[in-house]
Write a protein that holds these residues in place. Structure first.
Motif, mmCIF file in Angstrom:
data_model
loop_
_atom_site.group_PDB
_atom_site.id
_atom_site.type_symbol
_atom_site.label_atom_id
_atom_site.label_comp_id
_atom_site.label_asym_id
_atom_site.label_seq_id
_atom_site.Cartn_x
_atom_site.Cartn_y
_atom_site.Cartn_z
ATOM 1 N N LEU A 1 -6.089 2.310 7.996
ATOM 2 C CA LEU A 1 -5.434 3.194 8.953
ATOM 3 C C LEU A 1 -5.207 2.512 10.299
ATOM 4 N N PHE A 2 -6.229 1.828 10.808
ATOM 5 C CA PHE A 2 -6.140 1.267 12.151
ATOM 6 C C PHE A 2 -5.702 -0.194 12.176
ATOM 7 N N SER A 3 -5.798 -0.862 11.029
ATOM 8 C CA SER A 3 -5.400 -2.267 10.993
ATOM 9 C C SER A 3 -4.789 -2.612 9.635
ATOM 10 N N PRO A 4 -3.626 -2.025 9.318
ATOM 11 C CA PRO A 4 -2.987 -2.337 8.032
ATOM 12 C C PRO A 4 -2.614 -3.811 7.971
ATOM 13 N N MET A 5 -2.908 -4.455 6.841
ATOM 14 C CA MET A 5 -2.764 -5.908 6.732
ATOM 15 C C MET A 5 -1.436 -6.349 6.129
ATOM 16 N N PHE A 6 -0.716 -5.453 5.500
ATOM 17 C CA PHE A 6 0.533 -5.843 4.854
ATOM 18 C C PHE A 6 1.703 -5.431 5.745
ATOM 19 N N ILE A 7 2.170 -6.411 6.535
ATOM 20 C CA ILE A 7 3.184 -6.181 7.558
ATOM 21 C C ILE A 7 4.369 -7.108 7.299
ATOM 22 N N ASN B 1 8.089 -8.677 8.928
ATOM 23 C CA ASN B 1 8.845 -8.947 10.161
ATOM 24 C C ASN B 1 8.010 -8.728 11.418
ATOM 25 N N GLY B 2 6.700 -8.828 11.262
ATOM 26 C CA GLY B 2 5.807 -8.750 12.413
ATOM 27 C C GLY B 2 5.580 -7.367 12.973
ATOM 28 N N SER B 3 6.375 -6.374 12.573
ATOM 29 C CA SER B 3 6.239 -5.069 13.216
ATOM 30 C C SER B 3 6.413 -3.881 12.272
ATOM 31 N N ASN B 4 6.746 -4.110 11.014
ATOM 32 C CA ASN B 4 6.975 -3.012 10.077
ATOM 33 C C ASN B 4 5.975 -3.045 8.934
ATOM 34 N N LEU B 5 5.572 -1.857 8.475
ATOM 35 C CA LEU B 5 4.718 -1.793 7.295
ATOM 36 C C LEU B 5 5.483 -2.312 6.088
ATOM 37 N N MET B 6 4.808 -3.090 5.241
ATOM 38 C CA MET B 6 5.409 -3.475 3.975
ATOM 39 C C MET B 6 5.614 -2.212 3.146
ATOM 40 N N GLU B 7 6.747 -2.133 2.478
ATOM 41 C CA GLU B 7 7.038 -0.966 1.643
ATOM 42 C C GLU B 7 6.897 -1.329 0.175
ATOM 43 N N PHE B 8 6.400 -0.380 -0.608
ATOM 44 C CA PHE B 8 6.035 -0.648 -1.995
ATOM 45 C C PHE B 8 6.795 0.263 -2.952
ATOM 46 N N ASP B 9 6.921 -0.217 -4.189
ATOM 47 C CA ASP B 9 7.553 0.578 -5.243
ATOM 48 C C ASP B 9 6.616 1.657 -5.759
ATOM 49 N N TYR B 10 5.313 1.323 -5.770
ATOM 50 C CA TYR B 10 4.308 2.259 -6.291
ATOM 51 C C TYR B 10 3.078 2.211 -5.391
ATOM 52 N N ILE B 11 2.461 3.362 -5.209
ATOM 53 C CA ILE B 11 1.183 3.434 -4.494
ATOM 54 C C ILE B 11 0.229 4.280 -5.321
ATOM 55 N N VAL B 12 -0.970 3.780 -5.509
ATOM 56 C CA VAL B 12 -2.012 4.500 -6.234
ATOM 57 C C VAL B 12 -3.258 4.477 -5.355
ATOM 58 N N MET B 13 -3.915 5.635 -5.178
ATOM 59 C CA MET B 13 -5.030 5.637 -4.240
ATOM 60 C C MET B 13 -5.986 6.799 -4.489
ATOM 61 N N ASN B 14 -7.269 6.505 -4.424
ATOM 62 C CA ASN B 14 -8.326 7.505 -4.344
ATOM 63 C C ASN B 14 -8.956 7.316 -2.976
ATOM 64 N N GLN B 15 -8.404 7.997 -1.999
ATOM 65 C CA GLN B 15 -8.781 7.760 -0.605
ATOM 66 C C GLN B 15 -10.156 8.338 -0.299
ATOM 67 N N PRO B 16 -10.833 7.840 0.761
ATOM 68 C CA PRO B 16 -12.101 8.458 1.177
ATOM 69 C C PRO B 16 -11.853 9.875 1.671
ATOM 70 N N PHE B 17 -12.781 10.782 1.355
ATOM 71 C CA PHE B 17 -12.611 12.189 1.710
ATOM 72 C C PHE B 17 -13.329 12.503 3.026
ATOM 73 N N GLY B 18 -12.725 13.393 3.814
ATOM 74 C CA GLY B 18 -13.386 13.920 5.011
ATOM 75 C C GLY B 18 -13.643 12.897 6.091
ATOM 76 N N LEU B 19 -12.850 11.852 6.138
ATOM 77 C CA LEU B 19 -13.052 10.787 7.120
ATOM 78 C C LEU B 19 -12.712 11.289 8.521
ATOM 79 N N LYS B 20 -13.585 10.986 9.503
ATOM 80 C CA LYS B 20 -13.316 11.323 10.897
ATOM 81 C C LYS B 20 -12.727 10.105 11.601
ATOM 82 N N LEU B 21 -11.711 10.336 12.417
ATOM 83 C CA LEU B 21 -10.987 9.257 13.090
ATOM 84 C C LEU B 21 -11.380 9.243 14.560
ATOM 85 N N ASN B 22 -12.003 8.164 14.993
ATOM 86 C CA ASN B 22 -12.558 8.121 16.336
ATOM 87 C C ASN B 22 -11.638 7.479 17.372
#
Length: 645
Positions: free
Chosen positions: A226-232, A234-255
């Motif tokens: 969330l705070f430091s995505p590594m797949f960037i 042109n230096g400033s855009n998120l890499m875009e993907f054909d497919y995303i699969v995820m079991n994200q952490p639940f109830g995460l607090k953002l400080n």
């Protein structure tokens, strides 16, 4: 020959027994996986990893000295010879573990792993590795279990996505199980993942290697998604993907609010809703949508709360994915399907390139019954369950009572609530009449004159209780009604505990208030009776205080306890094993709007039935008692039983 799973489980148990009291339990898997990894690299002849020529497994396994140093040296040299990606393989050093312990662990691995021939089969080595890791995870559910997604769930998500080619991404990659599942379905995909735990990144690369994956196709980055995505790009855009699969952490607090407010990639403060510190679930969804390309598709395991909560940010996100026709399906998953997770979960399917017949529609599926019981606390998906869920998704029809296709207008009218329970017309409840199926659509249609709770009452929750450690004896407090004080629709005033709580005035109850359990597994409703001293309600209850004199609490309670009332409440409950209610959830529940006289007659009917039941119950108990005493007399033991007064 024993199955791979049994051998891996046996090895994990024996290695755990040998290391117990020597190192921390959470490190057992670090030792076992590195030993297995070393053996795999030196025995398997088909992998593409460059290894030093002067080290063999026979040399290490027959040595009684410097075993840890030898394995560490092997991994260090492999890192040097295969520079990209593998830097974390030596994150956990074995050099600090005594040689006699490691030697015993090596013997266990030799006896309970794979034969030399089996080590040449990537399918078997991959299976063994994941079963080895999962065996340790299952034994330490609190610490380790949340770090791994069950293989069956990964398989379900990948079968839904059906990746054909292109790039697939997991922003909570764990040990890489989802990406490896994608590769096994189609080896033409390029795999990308990010994981915050260094240990998991190391395990993810081991997992890929033992599954025979070419590392040029596989990249796991270490960092905060969330705070430091590594797949960037042109230096400033998120890499875009054909497919995303995820079991994200639940109830995460953002400080880091500053980063949330000024996210350089526009994920958390734009059209998809302004994310707050309590919105970790939402933030991962926003990141997912921002990381999909124009024809991308995602399969995500998420808690149901984010699909129905009334916060402005979460509602704004739901409106965004509905109005932009990105959401394709929501599958309600069985309880206990994730280790150490009590909340109810769903499989959310997003698709930016929906088929024509699916446009402006959302499929809701109830798959709660698609499981097998593994243990009291853990359920599993079998292949038949996976196939059934995938088939329902692919058919995209309403051929069963467990599916519903809602159009955009229907979802708009539901305030963008995407919880599947909201859309199913039938609800099964366990009642005093047995298991009953309630058709909510028929209730809405046939009962014309209805009122909602919020129209006739004020609803509020109880007070948060202090921790048990902070409760001091003899400190002034109030009697606080807790779950244990309510049984069979009655409040036991004698057993109520005195607790020191803050702002007690706000949470006091008065006679005639209806209270309904907001937490727990039991359905509890009661009316506060007349009382002589102040009573405070705990946060385990919601208080319903009737403000309209045309309605009596006994009538509202009778409706809420009816099968229809129970079904309406269960339909809005959130959670898995432990259900949860909020005032927002139940304020819109509608009851039949009878006049005051009809309400009184209804209540009188219920009370008379309860009185007759209690009389008959006492008579039945007396009959049972007399019969048993007669039997004891025939046994000759009645004379030695002294009756207590």
């Amino acid at each position: 020959m024993k199955s791979v799973e049994l051998r891996a489980s046996k090895a994990s148990m024996e290695i755990g027994d040998r290391l117990r009291s020597e190192i921390q339990y959470s490190q057992f898997h670090e030792v076992a996986t590195r030993i297995f990894m070393a053996k795999f690299l030196l025995v398997n002849k088909k992998h593409s990893i460059n290894i030093p020529a002067d080290i063999t497994w026979e040399t290490i396994s027959s040595s009684h000295y410097n075993i840890g140093n030898q394995i560490d040296k092997l991994l260090d040299e492999i890192i040097y010879l295969n520079k990209p990606h593998l830097e974390l393989l030596n994150l956990y050093s074995l050099s600090n573990i005594e040689d006699n312990l490691l030697y015993d662990c090596l013997l266990i691995m030799d006896h309970s792993s794979l034969t030399t021939e089996e080590f040449q089969d990537f399918n078997l080595t991959g299976q063994y590795f994941i079963h080895l890791v999962e065996s340790f995870m299952r034994r330490d559910k609190k610490v380790l279990a949340p770090l791994i997604t069950p293989k069956e769930l990964n398989k379900l998500m990948i079968k839904i996505l059906k990746p054909s080619s292109g790039k697939i991404y997991d922003g909570a990659a764990g040990i890489g199980g989802s990406l490896i599942e994608a590769y096994q379905l189609n080896n033409r995909v390029s795999m990308f993942g990010q994981e915050i735990s260094e240990s998991n990144v190391a395990l993810a690369y081991m997992n890929a290697i033992v599954n025979g994956i070419e590392l040029s196709l596989y990249q796991i980055a270490k960092g905060d998604t969330l705070f430091s995505p590594m797949f960037i790009e042109n230096g400033s855009n998120l890499m875009e993907f054909d497919y995303i699969v995820m079991n994200q952490p639940f109830g995460l607090k953002l400080n880091d609010r500053n980063l949330m407010d000024y996210d350089p990639y526009g994920r958390f403060n734009g059209r998809m809703g302004k994310t707050g510190k309590m919105h970790g679930d939402l933030a991962f969804l926003q990141h997912t949508v921002a990381s999909l390309n124009e024809h991308g598709k995602a399969a995500l395991i998420i808690p149901t709360g984010v699909l129905s909560r009334s916060s402005y940010a979460e509602k704004a996100f739901r409106e965004y994915i509905v109005e932009n026709d990105i959401i394709e399906a929501v599958v309600l998953l069985p309880n206990k399907i994730l280790p150490a997770v009590a909340v109810q979960t769903v499989l959310l399917i997003l698709n930016k390139n929906k088929d024509q017949n699916r446009k402006n529609k959302v499929l809701f599926t109830n798959a709660e019954e698609q499981y097998v019981i593994g243990s009291r606390t853990q359920y599993y998906l079998k292949q038949d369950n996976i196939d059934a869920i995938v088939s329902t998704y692919e058919q995209f029809s309403t051929s069963t009572k467990d599916t519903k296709i809602a159009n955009l207008q229907e979802i708009r009218e539901s305030q963008y609530n995407l919880n599947p329970n909201h859309y199913f017309t039938s609800q099964t409840v366990e009642s005093e009449f047995g298991e009953i199926v309630i058709n909510k659509a028929l209730y809405d249609k046939r009962v014309d004159n209805k009122k909602s709770l919020k129209e006739i009452a004020k609803l509020s929750r109880g007070v948060n209780l202090p921790s048990k450690n902070s409760i001091k004896e003899n400190k002034k407090g109030y009697k606080v009604i807790q779950l244990k004080d309510v049984e069979n629709g009655k409040i036991s005033l004698e057993s109520i505990e005195v607790i020191s709580v803050q702002n007690a005035e706000r949470y006091k109850v008065q006679s005639g208030d209806i209270i309904i359990a907001s937490r727990g597994t039991a359905f509890k409703v009661a009316i506060v009776p007349e009382h002589n001293e102040p009573l405070v309600l705990s946060n385990m209850f919601i208080r319903i205080r009737i403000t309209n004199p045309s309605y009596i609490p006994e009538y509202i309670k009778a409706f809420l306890e009816s099968p229809v009332g129970m079904a309406l409440i269960e339909g809005v409950q959130k959670g898995g094993t432990v259900k949860a209610l909020t005032t927002k959830d139940i304020e819109d529940i509608e009851f039949p709007n009878l006049d005051l006289k009809e309400q009184e007659e209804t209540v009188r009917t219920v009370q008379e039935a309860e009185e007759k039941y209690n009389i008959l119950l006492q008579q039945a108990q007396e009959v049972l008692k007399i019969g048993k005493l007669s039997a004891y007399s025939k046994m000759g033991i009645s004379d030695v039983m002294e009756r207590l007064k």
